[in-house]
Write a protein that holds these residues in place. Structure first.
Motif, PDB file in Angstrom:
ATOM      1  N   LEU A 171       1.072  -1.121  -0.184  1.00  0.00           N
ATOM      2  CA  LEU A 171       0.065  -0.009  -0.086  1.00  0.00           C
ATOM      3  C   LEU A 171       1.009   1.288   0.123  1.00  0.00           C
ATOM      4  CD1 LEU A 171      -2.728  -0.932   2.535  1.00  0.00           C
ATOM      5  CD2 LEU A 171      -2.958  -0.955   0.196  1.00  0.00           C
ATOM      6  N   THR A 172       2.154   1.092  -0.092  1.00  0.00           N
ATOM      7  CA  THR A 172       2.895   2.361   0.014  1.00  0.00           C
ATOM      8  C   THR A 172       4.330   2.005  -0.692  1.00  0.00           C
ATOM      9  OG1 THR A 172       4.082   3.895   1.602  1.00  0.00           O
ATOM     10  CG2 THR A 172       4.098   1.348   2.115  1.00  0.00           C
ATOM     11  N   ASP A 173       4.708   3.222  -1.354  1.00  0.00           N
ATOM     12  CA  ASP A 173       5.912   3.378  -2.022  1.00  0.00           C
ATOM     13  C   ASP A 173       7.135   3.787  -0.955  1.00  0.00           C
ATOM     14  OD1 ASP A 173       4.939   2.704  -4.406  1.00  0.00           O
ATOM     15  OD2 ASP A 173       4.488   4.989  -4.914  1.00  0.00           O
ATOM     16  N   SER A 174       6.929   3.888   0.064  1.00  0.00           N
ATOM     17  CA  SER A 174       7.922   4.144   1.199  1.00  0.00           C
ATOM     18  C   SER A 174       8.788   3.016   1.559  1.00  0.00           C
ATOM     19  CB  SER A 174       7.261   4.548   2.519  1.00  0.00           C
ATOM     20  OG  SER A 174       6.622   5.656   2.483  1.00  0.00           O
ATOM     21  N   ASP A 175      10.185   3.351   1.821  1.00  0.00           N
ATOM     22  CA  ASP A 175      11.049   2.280   2.056  1.00  0.00           C
ATOM     23  C   ASP A 175      10.997   1.635   3.388  1.00  0.00           C
ATOM     24  OD1 ASP A 175      13.422   0.491   2.086  1.00  0.00           O
ATOM     25  OD2 ASP A 175      14.924   2.489   2.226  1.00  0.00           O
ATOM     26  N   LEU A 176      10.279   0.749   3.485  1.00  0.00           N
ATOM     27  CA  LEU A 176      10.112  -0.148   4.792  1.00  0.00           C
ATOM     28  C   LEU A 176      11.201  -0.983   5.052  1.00  0.00           C
ATOM     29  CD1 LEU A 176       6.119  -1.220   4.360  1.00  0.00           C
ATOM     30  CD2 LEU A 176       7.037   0.848   5.449  1.00  0.00           C
ATOM     31  N   ASP A 177      11.880  -1.489   4.090  1.00  0.00           N
ATOM     32  CA  ASP A 177      12.951  -2.233   4.428  1.00  0.00           C
ATOM     33  C   ASP A 177      14.201  -1.420   5.246  1.00  0.00           C
ATOM     34  OD1 ASP A 177      11.984  -4.390   3.491  1.00  0.00           O
ATOM     35  OD2 ASP A 177      13.120  -4.273   1.493  1.00  0.00           O
ATOM     36  N   GLY A 178      14.147  -0.077   4.838  1.00  0.00           N
ATOM     37  CA  GLY A 178      15.126   0.772   5.498  1.00  0.00           C
ATOM     38  C   GLY A 178      14.732   1.520   6.844  1.00  0.00           C
ATOM     39  N   LEU A 179      13.324   1.214   7.034  1.00  0.00           N
ATOM     40  CA  LEU A 179      12.604   1.931   8.455  1.00  0.00           C
ATOM     41  C   LEU A 179      13.190   0.909   9.486  1.00  0.00           C
ATOM     42  CD1 LEU A 179      11.096   4.089   9.044  1.00  0.00           C
ATOM     43  CD2 LEU A 179       9.053   2.671   9.076  1.00  0.00           C
ATOM     44  N   LYS A 180      13.920   1.509  10.258  1.00  0.00           N
ATOM     45  CA  LYS A 180      14.359   0.580  11.488  1.00  0.00           C
ATOM     46  C   LYS A 180      13.547   0.850  12.504  1.00  0.00           C
ATOM     47  CE  LYS A 180      19.183   1.568  10.664  1.00  0.00           C
ATOM     48  NZ  LYS A 180      20.521   2.307  10.921  1.00  0.00           N
ATOM     49  N   TYR A 181      13.662  -0.113  13.548  1.00  0.00           N
ATOM     50  CA  TYR A 181      12.736  -0.251  14.517  1.00  0.00           C
ATOM     51  C   TYR A 181      12.974   0.935  15.480  1.00  0.00           C
ATOM     52  CZ  TYR A 181      10.647  -2.297  19.195  1.00  0.00           C
ATOM     53  OH  TYR A 181       9.783  -2.502  20.062  1.00  0.00           O
ATOM     54  N   GLY A 184      10.610   6.591  12.417  1.00  0.00           N
ATOM     55  CA  GLY A 184       9.489   7.087  11.721  1.00  0.00           C
ATOM     56  C   GLY A 184       9.632   7.821  10.626  1.00  0.00           C
ATOM     57  N   LEU A 185       8.899   7.695   9.322  1.00  0.00           N
ATOM     58  CA  LEU A 185       9.128   8.616   8.224  1.00  0.00           C
ATOM     59  C   LEU A 185       7.651   9.221   7.766  1.00  0.00           C
ATOM     60  CD1 LEU A 185       8.396   6.787   5.428  1.00  0.00           C
ATOM     61  CD2 LEU A 185      10.536   5.803   6.061  1.00  0.00           C
ATOM     62  N   PRO A 186       7.872  10.402   7.236  1.00  0.00           N
ATOM     63  CA  PRO A 186       6.549  10.851   6.506  1.00  0.00           C
ATOM     64  C   PRO A 186       6.342  10.160   5.106  1.00  0.00           C
ATOM     65  CG  PRO A 186       7.957  12.535   6.432  1.00  0.00           C
ATOM     66  CD  PRO A 186       8.684  11.143   7.180  1.00  0.00           C
ATOM     67  N   GLY A 187       5.093   9.467   4.874  1.00  0.00           N
ATOM     68  CA  GLY A 187       4.871   8.891   3.477  1.00  0.00           C
ATOM     69  C   GLY A 187       3.370   8.787   3.272  1.00  0.00           C
ATOM     70  N   THR A 188       3.165   7.965   2.295  1.00  0.00           N
ATOM     71  CA  THR A 188       1.789   7.821   1.995  1.00  0.00           C
ATOM     72  C   THR A 188       1.023   6.312   2.087  1.00  0.00           C
ATOM     73  OG1 THR A 188       1.649   9.642   0.651  1.00  0.00           O
ATOM     74  CG2 THR A 188      -0.105   8.315   0.054  1.00  0.00           C
ATOM     75  N   ALA A 194       0.627   9.975   5.854  1.00  0.00           N
ATOM     76  CA  ALA A 194       0.712   9.261   7.476  1.00  0.00           C
ATOM     77  C   ALA A 194       2.227   9.259   7.871  1.00  0.00           C
ATOM     78  CB  ALA A 194       0.499   7.777   7.269  1.00  0.00           C
ATOM     79  N   LEU A 195       2.398   9.677   9.082  1.00  0.00           N
ATOM     80  CA  LEU A 195       3.505   9.182   9.456  1.00  0.00           C
ATOM     81  C   LEU A 195       3.651   7.688   9.905  1.00  0.00           C
ATOM     82  CD1 LEU A 195       6.231  10.047  11.216  1.00  0.00           C
ATOM     83  CD2 LEU A 195       5.126  10.000  13.246  1.00  0.00           C
ATOM     84  N   ILE A 196       4.895   7.054   9.404  1.00  0.00           N
ATOM     85  CA  ILE A 196       4.764   5.514   9.262  1.00  0.00           C
ATOM     86  C   ILE A 196       5.973   5.352  10.385  1.00  0.00           C
ATOM     87  CG2 ILE A 196       5.141   3.408   8.032  1.00  0.00           C
ATOM     88  CD1 ILE A 196       4.513   5.014   5.524  1.00  0.00           C
TER      89      ILE A 196
END
Length: 380
Positions: A171-181, A184-188, A194-196
């Protein structure tokens, strides 16, 4: 004859949706929240093995911004907030001057490579959000920073469980693999800004999505559709509690309170004495650290029942014919298949495997095994 008006319970932007799904609703910190949709056990196991979707819009968001935002938070909280990088988050606490815990918090640094543009979001527990807000406003005196109540600006959805990365990635083009525990990053997500955040309270991998209340229903429905083939189901507060208990995560009002310092709770690591300047509670917390080092206070441990009777908060822990502690949280564990509990016990009885420990359940001393926390830890 006089009557006292009952305060109106607050409702999240997803209230009508929860009711359409047949949720059992409950009053939690003044909010009408879904307790369960069906089987608590099924919801719990879905998060452990597949994925669960939660409405957490009762949590309290407070924005702190301005040139002195970091300095204010370093003074108001026990953690070193100035060292948090943009896009990262930190678990911390706000304490009274006497060291007692007012609340445990997550602080996100949303923006600001330069001090003048720093923006932080402090997320408080629903039951303490007003207390935290009032404390931050009071402690902001003398700082060039603005504390803003943003509780009505956000709805908060969480998708938790091993299937959650795949569901969200669809559901998103945000880089979830690069999002560490704890980042948070702004995305869609599904077309919704959303803030993911890769955070959660279940012991599983997962995400918390901060969105405008008007977008909450659209996002919930998109996540439900995207997760259907992966086994995602809606989940209520009841299974959230058993999930966090298995993961050994403290709950304010149970493992944390104003009568305990972070050192009493075994969480002294969140107190950063090395940061610059004074902070509220520093003197009292330094004394608490010395006391804990000299003579450990009661220790927070895990207890696993040998039988089937479930311990509840407030029950006494006993050994050698005397009370040695008190249960703070207890419930049946769907993952372990036995009742479990967290309890503060005397240090002499806190080692895993300590023999002769029981719980006084209505006059009967039920045998329990002392174990190290957490009860459950996911495979990386």
């Amino acid at each position: 004859m006089s009557s006292t008006a009952t305060p109106e319970k607050r409702r999240t932007a997803l209230d009508a949706l929860h009711r359409s799904l047949g949720a059992t609703m409950t009053d939690f910190a003044g909010w009408d929240m879904p307790l369960r949709y069906g089987s608590e056990r099924d919801e719990h196991l879905a998060v452990r093995t597949k994925a669960g979707l939660f409405d957490l819009s009762h949590m309290g968001e407070i924005t702190v911004t301005g040139p002195d935002a970091a300095a204010l938070l370093d003074y108001a909280l026990v953690g070193n907030i100035a060292s948090v990088g943009v896009g990262r988050a930190r678990y911390t606490m706000i304490c009274q001057a006497d060291g007692g815990i007012l609340d445990d918090l997550i602080v996100y640094r949303l923006a600001g490579t330069e001090a003048a543009f720093s923006t932080y979001m402090v997320v408080a527990n629903a039951s303490n959000a007003q207390i935290v807000l009032d404390s931050l406003v009071e402690r902001a005196a003398g700082f060039d920073a603005v504390v803003r109540d943003d509780r009505d600006a956000y709805a908060l959805l969480a998708v938790q469980g091993p299937e959650s990365p795949g569901i969200l990635a669809s559901l998103t083009d945000s880089d979830l693999d690069g999002l560490k525990y704890y980042a948070g990053l702004p995305g869609t997500v599904a077309g919704v800004p959303a803030l993911i955040a890769r955070t959660g309270y279940t012991g599983e991998d997962g995400f918390e999505l901060f969105v405008a209340p008007g977008d909450a229903e659209k996002l919930w429905e998109a996540l439900t559709e995207a997760g259907a083939s992966a086994g995602l189901i809606p989940c209520g507060l009841s299974c959230r509690d058993t999930l966090r208990l298995e993961a050994g995560m403290p709950l304010y009002g149970h493992e944390l309170s104003t009568s305990l310092t972070p050192f009493d709770a075994g969480l002294g690591r969140v107190v950063k004495f090395e940061k610059d300047g004074d902070f509220v509670g520093r003197t009292a917390l330094a004394a608490a650290a010395e006391r804990a080092a000299a003579q450990p206070p009661r220790v927070l441990v895990g207890l696993i029942a040998e039988g089937r009777r479930v311990p509840r908060a407030g029950y006494s822990v006993v050994a050698d014919g005397r009370v040695i502690g008190e249960i703070t949280s207890g419930a049946p564990s769907p993952t372990l298949g036995r009742p479990i509990a967290m309890a503060y016990v005397d240090a002499a009885h806190s080692a895993p495997g300590t023999a002769g420990v029981g719980v006084d359940i209505r006059g009967s001393h039920e045998p329990y095994e002392v174990v190290a926390l957490p009860f459950y830890k996911r495979q990386k």
